[in-house]
Design an enzyme around this catalytic site. Structure first.
Site, mmCIF file in Angstrom:
data_model
loop_
_atom_site.group_PDB
_atom_site.id
_atom_site.type_symbol
_atom_site.label_atom_id
_atom_site.label_comp_id
_atom_site.label_asym_id
_atom_site.label_seq_id
_atom_site.Cartn_x
_atom_site.Cartn_y
_atom_site.Cartn_z
ATOM 1 N N CYS A 5 6.616 31.461 16.341
ATOM 2 C CA CYS A 5 7.498 30.569 16.810
ATOM 3 C C CYS A 5 8.537 30.268 15.170
ATOM 4 O O CYS A 5 8.550 29.497 14.639
ATOM 5 C CB CYS A 5 7.317 29.688 16.937
ATOM 6 S SG CYS A 5 9.222 28.656 17.770
ATOM 7 N N CYS A 8 9.718 27.497 14.435
ATOM 8 C CA CYS A 8 8.970 26.306 14.634
ATOM 9 C C CYS A 8 8.654 26.328 12.630
ATOM 10 O O CYS A 8 8.004 25.429 11.769
ATOM 11 C CB CYS A 8 7.329 27.035 15.249
ATOM 12 S SG CYS A 8 7.261 26.123 17.007
#
Length: 88
Positions: A5, A8
């Protein structure tokens, strides 16, 4: 969090800095959704989007922020969530 991600990965160091700022008041935990059984994450956190930042108190979820927008906005939302829900 997840290593695939991009948001993230970008948010993680900013959240670590925020965790250091609030260290005396609360603890931050990073859960790699790929490293724990899916059922465990789904049952405990009911995560719908990545990244998701949740505030828990006394084993109950108090609030959450979805990190799908600019990092500084996410950090501001997390800070606001902590200040509003975590009066210690």
């Amino acid at each position: 969090m997840a290593n695939w991600c991009r948001k993230c990965i970008y948010l993680k160091p900013k959240l670590e800095k925020l965790a250091a700022e609030y260290y005396q008041r609360l603890r931050f935990y990073c859960v790699d959704v790929n490293a724990v059984p899916h059922k465990l994450v789904a049952r405990a956190a009911v995560t719908q989007k990545m990244p998701t930042i949740q505030l828990w108190k006394d084993k109950k979820k108090q609030d959450e922020v979805f990190g799908g927008h600019k990092a500084h906005l996410v950090i501001n939302e997390v800070r606001e969530m902590i200040e509003n829900k975590c009066a210690i």
